[in-house]
Scaffold this motif. Structure first.
Motif, PDB file in Angstrom:
ATOM      1  N   ALA A   1       0.831  -1.198   0.000  1.00 48.82           N
ATOM      2  CA  ALA A   1       0.000   0.000   0.000  1.00 48.82           C
ATOM      3  C   ALA A   1       0.867   1.249   0.000  1.00 48.82           C
ATOM      4  O   ALA A   1       1.798   1.364   0.798  1.00 48.82           O
ATOM      5  CB  ALA A   1      -0.920   0.013   1.225  1.00 48.82           C
ATOM      6  N   SER A   2       0.573   2.184  -0.902  1.00 42.50           N
ATOM      7  CA  SER A   2       1.279   3.453  -1.014  1.00 42.50           C
ATOM      8  C   SER A   2       2.760   3.201  -1.320  1.00 42.50           C
ATOM      9  O   SER A   2       3.071   2.513  -2.302  1.00 42.50           O
ATOM     10  CB  SER A   2       1.064   4.285   0.253  1.00 42.50           C
ATOM     11  N   LEU A   3       3.689   3.741  -0.534  1.00 40.02           N
ATOM     12  CA  LEU A   3       5.098   3.408  -0.774  1.00 40.02           C
ATOM     13  C   LEU A   3       5.285   1.897  -0.806  1.00 40.02           C
ATOM     14  O   LEU A   3       6.083   1.372  -1.581  1.00 40.02           O
ATOM     15  CB  LEU A   3       5.988   4.040   0.295  1.00 40.02           C
ATOM     16  N   GLY A   4       4.516   1.189   0.018  1.00 40.02           N
ATOM     17  CA  GLY A   4       4.587  -0.270   0.016  1.00 40.02           C
ATOM     18  C   GLY A   4       4.186  -0.881  -1.311  1.00 40.02           C
ATOM     19  O   GLY A   4       4.654  -1.964  -1.677  1.00 40.02           O
ATOM     20  N   ALA A   5       3.317  -0.182  -2.074  1.00 41.18           N
ATOM     21  CA  ALA A   5       2.947  -0.676  -3.398  1.00 41.18           C
ATOM     22  C   ALA A   5       4.132  -0.613  -4.345  1.00 41.18           C
ATOM     23  O   ALA A   5       4.349  -1.514  -5.160  1.00 41.18           O
ATOM     24  CB  ALA A   5       1.780   0.135  -3.960  1.00 41.18           C
ATOM     25  N   MET A   6       4.915   0.474  -4.243  1.00 40.79           N
ATOM     26  CA  MET A   6       6.086   0.597  -5.098  1.00 40.79           C
ATOM     27  C   MET A   6       7.139  -0.442  -4.720  1.00 40.79           C
ATOM     28  O   MET A   6       7.796  -1.025  -5.587  1.00 40.79           O
ATOM     29  CB  MET A   6       6.666   2.008  -5.008  1.00 40.79           C
ATOM     30  N   VAL A   7       7.287  -0.688  -3.420  1.00 36.34           N
ATOM     31  CA  VAL A   7       8.199  -1.741  -2.977  1.00 36.34           C
ATOM     32  C   VAL A   7       7.704  -3.100  -3.468  1.00 36.34           C
ATOM     33  O   VAL A   7       8.487  -3.935  -3.946  1.00 36.34           O
ATOM     34  CB  VAL A   7       8.335  -1.727  -1.439  1.00 36.34           C
ATOM     35  N   ALA A   8       6.394  -3.328  -3.382  1.00 37.65           N
ATOM     36  CA  ALA A   8       5.832  -4.599  -3.850  1.00 37.65           C
ATOM     37  C   ALA A   8       6.090  -4.790  -5.342  1.00 37.65           C
ATOM     38  O   ALA A   8       6.398  -5.909  -5.796  1.00 37.65           O
ATOM     39  CB  ALA A   8       4.333  -4.637  -3.560  1.00 37.65           C
TER      40      ALA A   8
END
Length: 287
Positions: free
Chosen positions: A112-119
């Motif tokens: 989710a959010s920055l976590g989406a880019m990491v994912a």
């Protein structure tokens, strides 16, 4: 129960919920937020859908390793200039190392959010570890799509609130979904107090530098073969909906799920749609 895993140069704090033999979902949280922000009820709802859930503190937040070095200030944010201590790719490598530790067969990766880019970086850099990808409130890093709406820029420049908990409640009201309820506000209070009790350091500014310095992943997203779901709210002004559309357009066969009224948060009323989406894209892997 919290556990720790040494992954390269960092130690990650993580928690596992659900049956050992169930397919694993790895949850990757956003900017400066610990795993606590994947709320307990959300995680248990995934367990009820037949998954084993792994949530963890990214490097520089919670009880995972905190690094040193400069982050980014208001001017760097406004001018999109950063000299990051580490990259989103480094954060993805951390997460992939955790998958290798807790789910050698691979995991359904949700960010989710920055976590989406990491994912997205996990799926690109570690395809063998990624059974499916769910990118929530993300963007492909092309610097054209998913920009912060100008009216939201002051949100990143505000001085710390006198009461940090109530400051977060107010912030989520400003950036969040239509139809947020008192229960959502209380979620923020409970989660913030829990997170603050586990937090030390200023890792959020270094994570923001990594986000500002992100690379364009579009070409690599076009090469993904894993089932992919992209979720975005049409009211998101922190990462505008064009970021979700561009991500879905880049990934072959990706499903784009636009949620009317959803902002840059995970308000409880959005959970059933998001949870069903995660289960749906995971079932494509099983099939």
């Amino acid at each position: 129960m919290e556990e720790f895993a040494r992954v390269g140069d960092v130690e990650l704090c993580y928690e596992v919920l659900g049956e050992e033999r169930a397919p694993t979902v790895l949850l990757v949280m956003g900017l400066g937020l610990s795993m606590d922000w994947w709320r307990d009820d959300f995680c248990h709802a995934l367990v009820d859908r037949g998954f084993r859930v792994v949530r963890f503190d990214n490097r520089d937040v919670g009880r995972s390793t905190h690094l040193t070095g400069r982050g980014i200030g208001p001017w760097g944010f406004l001018t999109r200039r950063a000299d990051p201590v580490y990259t989103l790719g480094d954060m993805a490598d951390d997460a992939a190392g955790l998958i290798a530790r807790v789910a050698p067969e691979g995991a359904h990766v949700v960010g989710a959010s920055l976590g989406a880019m990491v994912a997205q970086e996990i799926a690109i850099r570690h395809p063998a570890r990624t059974l499916s990808l769910t990118s929530i409130m993300g963007r492909p890093g092309d610097r054209r799509t998913g920009k912060v709406a100008w009216r939201m820029v002051p949100e990143f420049l505000r001085p710390p609130a006198a009461d940090p908990v109530e400051g977060l409640v107010a912030s989520f009201r400003r950036i969040g979904s239509a139809g947020r309820t008192p229960e959502d506000d209380e979620d923020v209070r409970v989660t913030a107090r829990r997170a603050f009790a586990r937090e030390s350091g200023d890792g959020g500014s270094r994570q923001l530098a990594a986000c500002v310095g992100e690379r364009d992943r579009t070409a690599d997203l076009r090469a993904l073969a894993c089932p992919t779901l992209v979720i975005h709210g049409d009211r998101d002004r922190v990462i505008t909906p064009s970021g979700g559309r561009a991500t879905a357009d880049a990934v072959p066969g990706a499903e784009l799920l636009t949620i009317p009224g959803m902002g840059h948060d995970l308000a409880r009323w959005t959970w059933p749609v998001i949870l069903d989406g995660i289960a749906r894209v995971a079932s494509r892997t099983r099939a």
